[in-house]
Motif scaffolding. Structure first.
Motif, PDB file in Angstrom:
ATOM      1  N   ALA A 121       0.844  -1.205   0.000  1.00 15.23           N
ATOM      2  CA  ALA A 121       0.000   0.000   0.000  1.00 15.23           C
ATOM      3  C   ALA A 121       0.877   1.251   0.000  1.00 15.23           C
ATOM      4  N   LYS A 122       1.972   1.200   0.740  1.00 13.44           N
ATOM      5  CA  LYS A 122       2.906   2.338   0.772  1.00 13.44           C
ATOM      6  C   LYS A 122       3.548   2.531  -0.602  1.00 13.44           C
ATOM      7  N   ASP A 123       3.910   1.435  -1.224  1.00 10.86           N
ATOM      8  CA  ASP A 123       4.533   1.515  -2.550  1.00 10.86           C
ATOM      9  C   ASP A 123       3.547   2.125  -3.556  1.00 10.86           C
ATOM     10  N   ALA A 124       2.285   1.674  -3.509  1.00 13.18           N
ATOM     11  CA  ALA A 124       1.280   2.200  -4.444  1.00 13.18           C
ATOM     12  C   ALA A 124       1.100   3.702  -4.238  1.00 13.18           C
ATOM     13  N   ARG A 125       1.094   4.107  -2.974  1.00  7.16           N
ATOM     14  CA  ARG A 125       0.943   5.536  -2.636  1.00  7.16           C
ATOM     15  C   ARG A 125       2.149   6.334  -3.129  1.00  7.16           C
ATOM     16  N   LEU A 126       3.330   5.777  -2.977  1.00 10.62           N
ATOM     17  CA  LEU A 126       4.552   6.455  -3.440  1.00 10.62           C
ATOM     18  C   LEU A 126       4.526   6.626  -4.956  1.00 10.62           C
ATOM     19  N   GLN A 127       4.068   5.569  -5.668  1.00 10.94           N
ATOM     20  CA  GLN A 127       4.002   5.664  -7.134  1.00 10.94           C
ATOM     21  C   GLN A 127       3.004   6.747  -7.544  1.00 10.94           C
ATOM     22  N   LYS A 128       1.918   6.878  -6.783  1.00  9.20           N
ATOM     23  CA  LYS A 128       0.868   7.836  -7.120  1.00  9.20           C
ATOM     24  C   LYS A 128       1.305   9.280  -6.815  1.00  9.20           C
ATOM     25  N   LEU A 129       1.916   9.477  -5.628  1.00  8.86           N
ATOM     26  CA  LEU A 129       2.199  10.844  -5.170  1.00  8.86           C
ATOM     27  C   LEU A 129       3.569  11.363  -5.572  1.00  8.86           C
ATOM     28  N   GLY A 130       4.536  10.485  -5.762  1.00 13.03           N
ATOM     29  CA  GLY A 130       5.924  10.916  -5.932  1.00 13.03           C
ATOM     30  C   GLY A 130       6.546  11.188  -4.569  1.00 13.03           C
ATOM     31  N   VAL A 131       7.873  11.314  -4.564  1.00 18.38           N
ATOM     32  CA  VAL A 131       8.606  11.371  -3.290  1.00 18.38           C
ATOM     33  C   VAL A 131       8.242  12.595  -2.448  1.00 18.38           C
ATOM     34  N   SER A 132       8.209  13.799  -3.071  1.00 17.34           N
ATOM     35  CA  SER A 132       7.988  15.023  -2.276  1.00 17.34           C
ATOM     36  C   SER A 132       6.630  15.021  -1.593  1.00 17.34           C
ATOM     37  N   ASP A 133       5.571  14.751  -2.373  1.00 18.38           N
ATOM     38  CA  ASP A 133       4.224  14.757  -1.788  1.00 18.38           C
ATOM     39  C   ASP A 133       4.070  13.635  -0.758  1.00 18.38           C
ATOM     40  N   TYR A 134       4.662  12.489  -1.074  1.00 22.91           N
ATOM     41  CA  TYR A 134       4.573  11.347  -0.131  1.00 22.91           C
ATOM     42  C   TYR A 134       5.167  11.759   1.213  1.00 22.91           C
ATOM     43  N   GLN A 135       6.364  12.352   1.151  1.00 20.01           N
ATOM     44  CA  GLN A 135       7.049  12.760   2.384  1.00 20.01           C
ATOM     45  C   GLN A 135       6.264  13.834   3.117  1.00 20.01           C
ATOM     46  N   ALA A 136       5.767  14.823   2.356  1.00 21.49           N
ATOM     47  CA  ALA A 136       5.034  15.933   2.979  1.00 21.49           C
ATOM     48  C   ALA A 136       3.789  15.393   3.699  1.00 21.49           C
ATOM     49  N   LYS A 137       3.059  14.518   3.017  1.00 17.85           N
ATOM     50  CA  LYS A 137       1.829  13.981   3.637  1.00 17.85           C
ATOM     51  C   LYS A 137       2.173  13.076   4.823  1.00 17.85           C
ATOM     52  N   LYS A 138       3.275  12.349   4.693  1.00 18.27           N
ATOM     53  CA  LYS A 138       3.694  11.471   5.785  1.00 18.27           C
ATOM     54  C   LYS A 138       4.057  12.303   7.019  1.00 18.27           C
ATOM     55  N   ASN A 139       4.789  13.409   6.786  1.00 21.10           N
ATOM     56  CA  ASN A 139       5.227  14.234   7.910  1.00 21.10           C
ATOM     57  C   ASN A 139       4.067  14.998   8.546  1.00 21.10           C
ATOM     58  N   SER A 140       3.049  15.345   7.728  1.00 22.62           N
ATOM     59  CA  SER A 140       1.926  16.091   8.290  1.00 22.62           C
ATOM     60  C   SER A 140       0.908  15.186   8.962  1.00 22.62           C
ATOM     61  N   GLY A 141       0.901  13.922   8.559  1.00 25.46           N
ATOM     62  CA  GLY A 141      -0.109  13.001   9.119  1.00 25.46           C
ATOM     63  C   GLY A 141       0.449  12.282  10.283  1.00 25.46           C
TER      64      GLY A 141
END
Ligand code: RP5
Length: 182
Positions: A162-182
């Motif tokens: 699920a994390k991999d699918a999310r990373l493919q969808k969002l790209g690294v920057s958005d993935y990290q930003a959402k991870k850090n904010s959530g």
């Protein structure tokens, strides 16, 4: 889960000090998640040697099947427990402020021929793996626990995918930003 009607503990978790409690907490957590009855004791190889030996000598007759020992520094707890029982003993080296847990790891892992201790990684990850390893040992004779462990692995794999699918969808920057904010 316990093959005993009273649900008495089948895993004993020992730690050398209450200062080990936090790092060890992932061990009882995973045992509880798998429905494995366990007990937790503070017993020290050096500060309470007689009580520790008595615990190890009577563990089998009390119905315990696996022992897990967390200790730091001159971490002899798992070794002295293993010397007094034929139950499998899993050692968890605690991280230390002076030597980062290398002291705990080496004093725990370098057992003499004949008295094994299954030493896992330093700190909380090791504590969790100690619980899982105990579960895997117990699962050899408990099909329902083996099934739970299979489900546990499947859940873990699904989380990674699920994390991999999310990373493919969002790209690294958005993935990290959402991870850090959530
Ligand atoms: C070991 O000494 C314990 O396992 C602990 O990791 C370490 C320090 O104990 P405290 O001085 O914090 O009680 O026996």
């Amino acid at each position: 889960m316990s093959n005993k009607p009273d649900g008495s503990p089948i895993v004993g978790i020992l730690m050398g000090s209450d200062s080990d409690l936090e790092a060890m907490s992932s061990c009882p957590e995973v045992l509880a998640e798998l429905g494995i009855p366990h007990e937790i004791r503070i017993l020290s190889a050096h500060r309470t040697p007689e009580k520790t030996a008595e615990y190890a000598r009577t563990a089998r007759e009390r119905g315990l099947e696996v022992l897990i020992c967390g200790a730091g520094g001159a971490a002899h707890l798992a070794g002295v427990v293993a010397a007094d029982t034929i139950l499998p003993v899993i050692g968890v080296p605690m991280k230390t402020s002076t030597l980062g847990g290398q002291d705990s790891l080496l004093s725990m892992v370098q057992m003499p021929r004949g008295i094994p201790v299954a030493t896992v990684a330093i700190g909380p990850a090791g504590a969790k793996n100690a619980g899982l390893l105990a579960a895997q040992i117990l699962a050899l004779s408990r099909p329902e626990l083996a099934e739970k462990l299979c489900r546990y692995r499947e859940k873990m794999a699904a989380e990674v995918l699920a994390k991999d699918a999310r990373l493919q969808k969002l790209g690294v920057s958005d993935y990290q930003a959402k991870k850090n904010s959530g």
